[in-house]
Enzyme design. Structure first.
Site, short mmCIF file in Angstrom:
data_model
loop_
_atom_site.label_atom_id
_atom_site.label_comp_id
_atom_site.label_asym_id
_atom_site.label_seq_id
_atom_site.Cartn_x
_atom_site.Cartn_y
_atom_site.Cartn_z
N HIS A 1 94.61 22.36 39.72
CA HIS A 1 94.38 23.49 39.79
C HIS A 1 93.33 23.62 41.27
CE1 HIS A 1 90.75 21.50 38.42
NE2 HIS A 1 90.85 21.72 37.08
N GLY B 1 81.25 23.68 28.39
CA GLY B 1 80.81 24.65 27.35
C GLY B 1 79.96 25.50 26.64
N ARG C 1 90.72 17.46 42.09
CA ARG C 1 91.36 16.58 40.79
C ARG C 1 92.29 15.65 41.46
NH1 ARG C 1 89.69 17.40 35.14
NH2 ARG C 1 91.16 15.14 34.57
N THR D 1 89.80 18.77 30.12
CA THR D 1 88.88 18.62 31.65
C THR D 1 88.21 17.45 31.19
OG1 THR D 1 87.10 19.67 31.62
CG2 THR D 1 87.32 20.05 29.54
N GLU E 1 82.85 19.10 42.56
CA GLU E 1 82.89 18.50 41.25
C GLU E 1 83.98 17.35 41.61
OE1 GLU E 1 83.79 19.48 37.45
OE2 GLU E 1 82.20 20.74 37.53
N1 PXP Z 1 79.61 21.21 34.40
C1 PXP Z 1 81.01 20.05 35.01
C2 PXP Z 1 80.43 18.50 35.26
C3 PXP Z 1 82.31 20.64 34.59
O1 PXP Z 1 83.18 19.18 34.77
C4 PXP Z 1 82.95 21.44 33.64
C5 PXP Z 1 83.99 22.24 33.86
O2 PXP Z 1 85.13 21.50 35.00
C6 PXP Z 1 81.66 22.91 34.24
C7 PXP Z 1 80.35 22.37 34.61
C8 PXP Z 1 81.90 24.13 33.26
O3 PXP Z 1 81.94 24.18 31.70
P1 PXP Z 1 82.77 25.43 31.53
O4 PXP Z 1 84.51 25.64 32.40
O5 PXP Z 1 83.56 24.35 30.23
O6 PXP Z 1 82.03 26.28 31.71
#
Ligand code: PXP
Length: 242
Positions: free
Chosen positions: A50, A192, A45, A100, A70
């Protein structure tokens, strides 16, 4: 059969709670791979809350399966991605004040910009996924931009409270997955998902992979990361934790 990619951001979140050196998300990535994950995901980020630059550098060296970065499509992070060479980038929206990632990316609003980004990544053999709502308009835009993959946002499904809402969100995800797959995109899903709600998602035949972080790291606190990843792998592949 779907596969599991493990997001290691929350290992770094625990480390940052004390500003120290442990637990190390790089060690977590190794354990997750040994336990059966087919990919490791991290989100660098803008505010480095983190995962930091050192983590990404080491993850690139250590991850043997597939490293999925990501990222928000900002000039700084695009430059870092092009230097680090992850196997895949997942483009997400990013707002500084959010806890998030809160919603899907609006690819349709900037198709030309994202097409240029895909081209830059493809020149370096980096695949591109867009994290989008299960919405035909966004899928069409991702196709136009030249995406390899769409990751469908499962947050609304995960937050649905009534059986009717759950069915409605699942139906939207299934329709979108089918549409994206028919048009030649690989389809993944995430956000989620946990040990209770993941099963109906991996039963959608076009969804080949799920990206899961929080639920796995939360369970790892009690049972250890190896077991938490093994149980999620088994659930995702076979519908049972054992
Ligand atoms: N996919 C994406 C694009 C995300 O941004 C996230 C959160 O970082 C996740 C999956 C994973 O989400 P969670 O931590 O709720 O499993």
């Amino acid at each position: 059969m779907a596969e599991l990619a493990v997001n290691v951001d929350h290992i770094a979140t625990i480390r940052e709670a004390r500003g120290g050196i442990e637990p190390d998300p790089v060690a977590g990535a190794v354990i997750a791979e040994l336990a059966g994950a087919v990919g490791i995901v991290c989100h660098l980020r803008e505010d480095r809350r983190h995962i930091n630059d050192r983590d990404l550098r080491l993850l690139r060296e250590v991850v043997k399966t597939k490293l999925d970065l990501e990222m928000a499509a900002t000039p700084e992070i695009i430059r870092i991605a092009l230097d680090t060479l992850p196997d895949l980038v997942t483009i997400v929206p990013e707002r500084r004040e959010e806890l998030t990632t809160e919603g899907g990316l609006d690819v349709a609003a900037r198709v030309e910009f994202y097409a240029d980004l895909v081209e830059q990544m493809h020149e370096k053999d980096i695949e591109v996924s867009f994290f989008i709502e299960p919405d035909h308009r966004q899928i069409d835009a991702a196709l136009q931009a030249g995406a390899d993959i769409v990751e469908l946002h499962t947050g609304h499904y995960a937050n649905a409270r009534t059986p009717h809402e759950v069915r409605y969100e699942l139906e939207k995800l299934a329709t979108a997955a089918s549409y994206a797959h028919t048009n030649g995109l690989r389809v993944t899903a995430g956000h989620g998902l946990n040990y209770i709600n993941v099963t109906p998602i991996v039963r959608i035949p076009q969804i080949v992979e799920v990206s899961i972080g929080h639920a796995i790291i939360a369970r790892a606190v009690f049972v250890g990361l190896d077991r938490a990843v093994r149980e999620m792998c088994a659930l995702v592949r076979h519908g049972t934790t054992s």
